[in-house]
Design a protein around this motif. Sequence first.
Motif, PDB file in Angstrom:
ATOM      1  N   SER A   1       0.866  -1.261   0.068  1.00 25.94           N
ATOM      2  CA  SER A   1       0.152  -0.014   0.017  1.00 25.94           C
ATOM      3  C   SER A   1       0.786   1.206   0.045  1.00 25.94           C
TER       4      SER A   1
ATOM      5  N   GLN B   1      -7.206   5.475 -11.041  1.00 23.22           N
ATOM      6  CA  GLN B   1      -7.685   4.495 -10.526  1.00 23.22           C
ATOM      7  C   GLN B   1      -8.509   5.150  -9.191  1.00 23.22           C
TER       8      GLN B   1
ATOM      9  N   LYS C   1     -10.431   3.793  -5.610  1.00 19.42           N
ATOM     10  CA  LYS C   1     -10.807   2.298  -4.939  1.00 19.42           C
ATOM     11  C   LYS C   1     -11.876   3.085  -3.874  1.00 19.42           C
TER      12      LYS C   1
ATOM     13  N   HIS D   1     -13.131   0.795  -8.584  1.00 19.50           N
ATOM     14  CA  HIS D   1     -13.359  -0.530  -7.997  1.00 19.50           C
ATOM     15  C   HIS D   1     -14.350  -0.283  -6.829  1.00 19.50           C
TER      16      HIS D   1
ATOM     17  N   ALA E   1     -15.482  -1.956  -2.987  1.00 20.41           N
ATOM     18  CA  ALA E   1     -15.451  -3.084  -2.170  1.00 20.41           C
ATOM     19  C   ALA E   1     -16.474  -2.825  -1.145  1.00 20.41           C
TER      20      ALA E   1
ATOM     21  N   ASN F   1      -9.074  -0.425   5.963  1.00 20.70           N
ATOM     22  CA  ASN F   1      -8.468  -0.453   4.639  1.00 20.70           C
ATOM     23  C   ASN F   1      -8.045   1.060   4.210  1.00 20.70           C
TER      24      ASN F   1
ATOM     25  N   GLN G   1      -5.429   0.778   1.171  1.00 21.73           N
ATOM     26  CA  GLN G   1      -5.765  -0.252   0.205  1.00 21.73           C
ATOM     27  C   GLN G   1      -7.172   0.378  -0.643  1.00 21.73           C
ATOM     28  N   ILE G   2      -7.810   1.435   0.093  1.00 25.66           N
ATOM     29  CA  ILE G   2      -8.804   2.146  -0.781  1.00 25.66           C
ATOM     30  C   ILE G   2      -8.785   3.479  -0.552  1.00 25.66           C
ATOM     31  N   ASN G   3      -9.276   4.265  -1.363  1.00 20.81           N
ATOM     32  CA  ASN G   3      -9.320   5.934  -1.342  1.00 20.81           C
ATOM     33  C   ASN G   3     -10.209   6.562  -0.923  1.00 20.81           C
TER      34      ASN G   3
END
Length: 296
Positions: free
Chosen positions: A73, A92, A94, A123, A125, A135, A140-142
């Motif tokens: 990450s 991208q 997320k 993406h 989740a 996360n 792992q995500i924004n």
Amino acid sequence: MELRQLSYFKAVAEELHFGRAAARVRIAQPALSNHVMALERELGCALFIRSTRRVELTRAGETFYDRCVRILSEVDLTTELTRAAGGSRMRQIKIGTVYPATIGMLPTFLAKIARKFPDVKIHIASGNTGEIIRNLESGQINLGFIRPVENIGALRFFSIAHERYYLAVGHGNPLAERDEITIDDLSDQKLIAFSRQNLSFSERYFQEKFEAYDLVKNIAYTCDDTWSLVSLVSAGLGIGFVPEWTRELPNRAFELKKVRGIDFRIGLGVAWNREDPTASRDDIVDIARSLARPGR
């Protein structure tokens, strides 16, 4: 130790299956196994317990996985920071989301993002608020659509909306025909309540109400998610308080009723890591803020 080895290990650790992990990272399974074994030799310990039936992480593997996620990450974050500094476009985004947002504000947010950034990959989740916060912290995500929490650490949070809790009553329950229900009317009913490891705002509120009106003894079933609660209500096993997003569930076998003496609303908002160059872009934050409902 190479970054690709870390990526291969992470895939196996998350899939717990060498075949699926190989397909995920797009290499042959024997090659993936060789990379993992080379990593284990370098570390001097086994990362997985392998058998003909399953693959499991060892204690060392669990420790290595946590660090591996953070390292990868951090590499991704460093890459995005460098691209942002160099004026490169966002590639991208997320997004993590709790279920209520997926049927409410998320579609509107995604539509606005797609119009503003037509070439950006998105993406999604799903998860609960705790998972999404972890996360976000690990990169792992924004962005995360979450319920408000008491301690959000170093993350930023913007409240977007609030929704009311109603009493879910099965169609066969006499209360379903009532125009007005008071909390005293619940004294002869079986109650279904949330029971999670850490009490949320909603659980604390209803626990205090049940104690104040001597209804704790009526709790016949407990569960840790809204889906389970409405399933129990639909089966005619009791009644329980649920957020109003459940009104949108297809083919629901229950009615939502206001209860005099109960007035509880729960928030929903967007969280992001202030160090994340993707989420911290003014245009992304502005789109998130535009979702705020009047009177939030």
